[in-house]
Scaffold this motif. Structure first.
Motif, PDB file in Angstrom:
ATOM      1  N   ALA A  17       0.830  -1.203   0.000  1.00 16.99           N
ATOM      2  CA  ALA A  17       0.000   0.000   0.000  1.00 16.99           C
ATOM      3  C   ALA A  17       0.866   1.256   0.000  1.00 16.99           C
ATOM      4  CB  ALA A  17      -0.933  -0.009   1.209  1.00 16.99           C
ATOM      5  N   ARG A  18       1.928   1.252   0.774  1.00 16.26           N
ATOM      6  CA  ARG A  18       2.792   2.437   0.836  1.00 16.26           C
ATOM      7  C   ARG A  18       3.606   2.597  -0.445  1.00 16.26           C
ATOM      8  NH1 ARG A  18       2.439   4.726   5.731  1.00 16.26           N
ATOM      9  NH2 ARG A  18       4.346   5.952   5.609  1.00 16.26           N
ATOM     10  N   ASP A  19       3.948   1.502  -1.096  1.00 17.62           N
ATOM     11  CA  ASP A  19       4.584   1.607  -2.419  1.00 17.62           C
ATOM     12  C   ASP A  19       3.661   2.327  -3.395  1.00 17.62           C
ATOM     13  OD1 ASP A  19       6.832   0.286  -1.572  1.00 17.62           O
ATOM     14  OD2 ASP A  19       6.232  -1.664  -2.366  1.00 17.62           O
ATOM     15  N   ARG A  20       2.402   1.940  -3.375  1.00 19.69           N
ATOM     16  CA  ARG A  20       1.420   2.537  -4.268  1.00 19.69           C
ATOM     17  C   ARG A  20       1.245   4.018  -3.952  1.00 19.69           C
ATOM     18  NH1 ARG A  20      -3.825  -0.563  -3.619  1.00 19.69           N
ATOM     19  NH2 ARG A  20      -3.750   0.456  -1.589  1.00 19.69           N
ATOM     20  N   CYS A  21       1.199   4.362  -2.663  1.00 23.61           N
ATOM     21  CA  CYS A  21       1.012   5.761  -2.274  1.00 23.61           C
ATOM     22  C   CYS A  21       2.180   6.620  -2.726  1.00 23.61           C
ATOM     23  CB  CYS A  21       0.841   5.871  -0.756  1.00 23.61           C
ATOM     24  SG  CYS A  21      -0.717   5.202  -0.119  1.00 23.61           S
ATOM     25  N   VAL A  22       3.407   6.137  -2.526  1.00 22.67           N
ATOM     26  CA  VAL A  22       4.589   6.919  -2.898  1.00 22.67           C
ATOM     27  C   VAL A  22       4.587   7.209  -4.395  1.00 22.67           C
ATOM     28  CG1 VAL A  22       7.086   6.777  -3.166  1.00 22.67           C
ATOM     29  CG2 VAL A  22       6.056   6.231  -0.968  1.00 22.67           C
ATOM     30  N   ASP A  23       4.355   6.197  -5.196  1.00 25.10           N
ATOM     31  CA  ASP A  23       4.409   6.374  -6.654  1.00 25.10           C
ATOM     32  C   ASP A  23       3.272   7.257  -7.151  1.00 25.10           C
ATOM     33  OD1 ASP A  23       5.569   5.529  -9.298  1.00 25.10           O
ATOM     34  OD2 ASP A  23       3.531   4.774  -9.563  1.00 25.10           O
ATOM     35  N   TRP A  24       2.086   7.009  -6.673  1.00 26.42           N
ATOM     36  CA  TRP A  24       0.900   7.710  -7.173  1.00 26.42           C
ATOM     37  C   TRP A  24       0.814   9.139  -6.655  1.00 26.42           C
ATOM     38  CZ3 TRP A  24      -4.507   7.508  -4.868  1.00 26.42           C
ATOM     39  CH2 TRP A  24      -5.432   8.072  -5.746  1.00 26.42           C
ATOM     40  N   PHE A  25       1.078   9.347  -5.342  1.00 27.01           N
ATOM     41  CA  PHE A  25       1.009  10.689  -4.767  1.00 27.01           C
ATOM     42  C   PHE A  25       2.063  11.608  -5.383  1.00 27.01           C
ATOM     43  CE2 PHE A  25      -0.998   9.389  -0.419  1.00 27.01           C
ATOM     44  CZ  PHE A  25      -2.082   8.866  -1.101  1.00 27.01           C
ATOM     45  N   ALA A  26       3.268  11.073  -5.591  1.00 25.75           N
ATOM     46  CA  ALA A  26       4.329  11.877  -6.195  1.00 25.75           C
ATOM     47  C   ALA A  26       3.935  12.330  -7.594  1.00 25.75           C
ATOM     48  CB  ALA A  26       5.630  11.084  -6.243  1.00 25.75           C
ATOM     49  N   GLU A  27       3.238  11.463  -8.297  1.00 27.26           N
ATOM     50  CA  GLU A  27       2.799  11.816  -9.642  1.00 27.26           C
ATOM     51  C   GLU A  27       1.712  12.892  -9.615  1.00 27.26           C
ATOM     52  OE1 GLU A  27       1.510   9.420 -13.712  1.00 27.26           O
ATOM     53  OE2 GLU A  27       1.909   8.362 -11.839  1.00 27.26           O
ATOM     54  N   LEU A  28       0.737  12.735  -8.730  1.00 29.40           N
ATOM     55  CA  LEU A  28      -0.344  13.719  -8.644  1.00 29.40           C
ATOM     56  C   LEU A  28       0.157  15.070  -8.164  1.00 29.40           C
ATOM     57  CD1 LEU A  28      -3.234  11.572  -7.122  1.00 29.40           C
ATOM     58  CD2 LEU A  28      -3.083  12.443  -9.451  1.00 29.40           C
ATOM     59  N   LEU A  29       1.169  15.078  -7.312  1.00 28.15           N
ATOM     60  CA  LEU A  29       1.702  16.332  -6.770  1.00 28.15           C
ATOM     61  C   LEU A  29       2.805  16.920  -7.636  1.00 28.15           C
ATOM     62  CD1 LEU A  29       1.690  15.329  -3.005  1.00 28.15           C
ATOM     63  CD2 LEU A  29       0.275  17.105  -4.056  1.00 28.15           C
ATOM     64  N   GLY A  30       3.117  16.251  -8.746  1.00 31.17           N
ATOM     65  CA  GLY A  30       4.071  16.794  -9.691  1.00 31.17           C
ATOM     66  C   GLY A  30       5.499  16.811  -9.228  1.00 31.17           C
ATOM     67  N   VAL A  31       5.908  15.832  -8.403  1.00 33.25           N
ATOM     68  CA  VAL A  31       7.288  15.820  -7.912  1.00 33.25           C
ATOM     69  C   VAL A  31       8.075  14.619  -8.448  1.00 33.25           C
ATOM     70  CG1 VAL A  31       6.780  17.112  -5.812  1.00 33.25           C
ATOM     71  CG2 VAL A  31       6.566  14.630  -5.789  1.00 33.25           C
ATOM     72  N   LYS A  32       7.524  13.937  -9.469  1.00 37.60           N
ATOM     73  CA  LYS A  32       8.320  12.890 -10.112  1.00 37.60           C
ATOM     74  C   LYS A  32       9.268  13.535 -11.119  1.00 37.60           C
ATOM     75  CE  LYS A  32       6.913   8.722 -10.618  1.00 37.60           C
ATOM     76  NZ  LYS A  32       6.258   7.466 -11.034  1.00 37.60           N
ATOM     77  N   GLU A  33      10.052  12.706 -11.796  1.00 29.24           N
ATOM     78  CA  GLU A  33      11.108  13.237 -12.656  1.00 29.24           C
ATOM     79  C   GLU A  33      10.577  14.194 -13.718  1.00 29.24           C
ATOM     80  OE1 GLU A  33      12.375   9.380 -10.896  1.00 29.24           O
ATOM     81  OE2 GLU A  33      10.607  10.091 -11.976  1.00 29.24           O
TER      82      GLU A  33
END
Length: 626
Positions: free
Chosen positions: A493-509
């Motif tokens: 669940a936390r893996d999913r949150c890290v990947d998805w939240f980072a994408e929605l908040l615009g902090v991925k690469e």
């Protein structure tokens, strides 16, 4: 009237005499009316009739007799029918005065009066029954009309509610499409049924199902500045407000309050109470420190820990779990670091994210994965740039403390113990993407990842700051029978949150406010290549600061020039502590931790102590936690 009887000659007449004995009781009245009629003829005629004894004469005589009888009977029936008709007319018209019958006789008064009374009663009864029937029908009609009106109101309410929810969803979707350039492929949608279920279960406020401001607007928001303490007796640079999240752990909560209320830097302790079925215990509700306030919430969600209901006396907020204790000196050290950097999040417990490359994405298509709660999550998603071309894709995973220390880097901190500006709590409620907000409300997890990534997004992808290593290691954990973390499902669940939240908040690469930066935990230049063990207690995390360089005359500390003496003494204590050996530093730290846990240890709430063994009579166990 009947015609004359047939006869063979005009001179043939017969003398007919009726005996009273020949009439029945029923025809007595007829006999009296008719009487015995004697027709006198000449003697010669009688003699002639008697002398005629032929069979024809006998037959004629018999026929005349029968005809006379028939005529008399017919006349009787006509007179009786006339009486019946007269009586019926009298009854129908309810006449009070009776007239003579057709035959000249008057009806008996008793019969007329008796008939009048009988028919009047029937008429009144019929009218009464008609009135009752009319009222019954009117009542039934009124009930039917009311039922139809109720159904109509319910229908209109459902339609309006559905339309409002749909409008909010469309408005929210429109906002999110502006926030995220690749939102159509990446955003996880939550249907109206799920949202309504969350509202019905009191896991979300209906007003919070849609954002009140966009993420761009949150980026443009300027934080309320910290004012010097000389301004209106301001406490922002000398004290802070604890907002403590709790749920069905009253013993841990009371122990935590008892400890933190002793800290001079604590201006107020706000207990986030989401349990609508139970009231706080009296020893918490009326705590002797007079620092405790109960903030009651109608919604049960981890998002509520960031929703301010009661105004806070300070801009500095210490977000704290009810089972975490730290020495007052450790809290002051983190607070002093936050005062120098109020735009950053300053924490104690750090974690990292692990990046896994999944190739260029060529030929891959997004797949919807549905979890046990029915929410769909997209995996192996394709990203496109502004020109519609596929770009590199990465999957982020959550790194526990062991991974964090092994990599010697971190990128997020946990709000179970962290300082942050009051404005960030308000911005989280108003502007964080609703899919994140709804996920936290539905799954009761990942609010710590959401807040840490949210603040990093607002600060250009910079990681949170952390306090000194000794303060991080000063944590005292209160024992709880039920563990909320650990296990494969929690990690997934936390893996999913890290990947998805980072994408929605615009902090991925490839994000608008990314990428999220990592920072070193231990700095080799400070530790001295591993040999400077005595200096390992300090200089921890991003942008480390040396206590020896902290002076009140320093520009960043000038705001403390007339502040609490407590913080000035803390700076002096840290300078002295740095001069001591690593062994002496550990002794000092152990002494502070013992003072912090003393009360909890006595009641058996510190795991792996003799008191704990005696109370719970079992060994601890479990895997790595959050």
């Amino acid at each position: 009237m009947m015609s004359s009887p047939p006869s063979s000659s005009s001179e043939d007449f017969v003398h007919i005499q009726h005996n009273n004995n020949s009439t029945t009781d029923t025809d007595e009245e007829t006999a009296n009316n008719i009487g015995t009629t004697i027709i006198h003829h000449d003697d010669s005629s009688i003699m002639n009739a008697n002398s005629s004894s032929s069979p024809a004469a006998t037959q004629r005589s018999l026929l005349r007799t029968l005809w006379s009888e028939a005529a008399s009977t017919s006349d009787l029936h006509q007179r009786r029918n006339k009486k019946v008709v007269s009586t019926t007319r009298t009854t129908t018209t309810s006449l009070s005065i009776s007239g003579p019958n057709n035959d000249g006789n008057s009806s008996p008064p008793k019969q007329q009066q008796r008939g009048k009374r009988y028919n009047t009663r029937n008429y009144s009864s019929n009218r009464r029954m008609k009135r009752v029937a009319t009222k019954v029908w009117l009542a039934a009609l009124a009930a039917l009309v009311v039922a139809l009106l109720v159904r109509l109101h319910v229908f209109l309410y459902q339609v309006l509610t559905r339309n409002t929810t749909t409008t909010n969803q469309h408005a929210n979707a429109s906002k999110e499409n502006v926030l995220l350039p690749y939102n159509n492929n990446n955003e996880e949608s939550v249907d109206a049924t799920t949202i309504q279920k969350l509202i019905d279960n009191h896991n979300i406020d209906p007003d919070d199902t849609h954002s009140k401001m966009t993420l761009q607007e949150a980026h443009l928001h300027k934080l309320t500045p910290l004012l010097p303490p000389t301004t209106n007796n301001n406490m922002d640079t000398s004290q802070y407000t604890i907002r403590m999240n709790t749920w069905h752990r009253n013993e841990q909560l009371l122990l935590s309050i008892n400890h933190h209320a002793k800290c001079e830097g604590v201006a107020e302790i706000q207990i986030i109470w989401c349990d609508t079925q139970n009231d706080p215990p009296d020893d918490i509700l009326h705590h002797s420190s007079n620092k405790v306030k109960i903030e009651r919430h109608d919604v049960n969600s981890l998002n509520e820990r960031f929703k301010i209901v009661l105004d806070t006396p300070t801009l500095g907020i210490l977000s704290l779990d009810d089972d975490v204790l730290r020495p007052c000196e450790a809290l002051d050290a983190a607070f002093l670091r936050w005062v120098r950097h109020p735009e950053r999040m300053v924490g104690f417990d750090v974690r990292t994210h692990v990046v896994e490359k999944s190739g260029s994405g060529g030929g891959r298509s997004g797949m919807d994965e549905e979890d046990e709660d029915g929410m769909k999550h997209q995996t192996n998603k394709k990203n496109v740039n502004d020109n519609g071309a596929l770009v590199s894709n990465t999957n982020w995973k959550y790194g526990y403390m062991s991974t964090t220390e092994k990599s010697n880097s971190y990128s997020l901190t946990l709000p179970r113990a962290s300082f942050l500006h009051k404005d960030y709590l308000d911005l989280y409620i108003m502007s964080i993407p609703r899919p994140i907000y709804l996920y936290v409300a539905q799954h009761f997890e990942c609010e710590d990842i959401a807040m840490s990534f949210f603040v990093s997004s607002l600060t250009g992808g910079r990681p949170p700051l952390i306090t000194d290593y000794w303060a991080v290691k000063s944590m005292v954990k209160l024992y709880s029978e039920k563990k909320i973390s650990g296990g494969k499902d929690h990690k997934r669940a936390r893996d999913r949150c890290v990947d998805w939240f980072a994408e929605l908040l615009g902090v991925k690469e490839d994000g608008e406010w990314g990428p999220l930066q990592k920072a070193d935990l231990v700095h080799e230049d400070i530790v001295g290549g591993g040999g400077g063990e005595d200096r390992r207690m300090f200089g921890y995390g991003a942008e480390p600061e040396d206590w020896n360089d902290m002076n009140i005359e320093n520009e960043k500390l000038s705001i403390l020039s007339s502040s609490s003496v407590r913080l000035k003494e803390l700076i002096g204590t840290m300078k002295e502590l740095k001069k001591k050996s690593y062994k002496d530093q550990l002794k000092w730290l152990k002494r502070k931790k013992y003072e912090t846990m003393k009360e909890a240890k006595k009641v058996g709430m510190i795991e792996k102590t003799d008191e704990w063994e005696k109370r719970w009579r079992k060994k601890s166990g479990g895997g790595e936690g959050t």
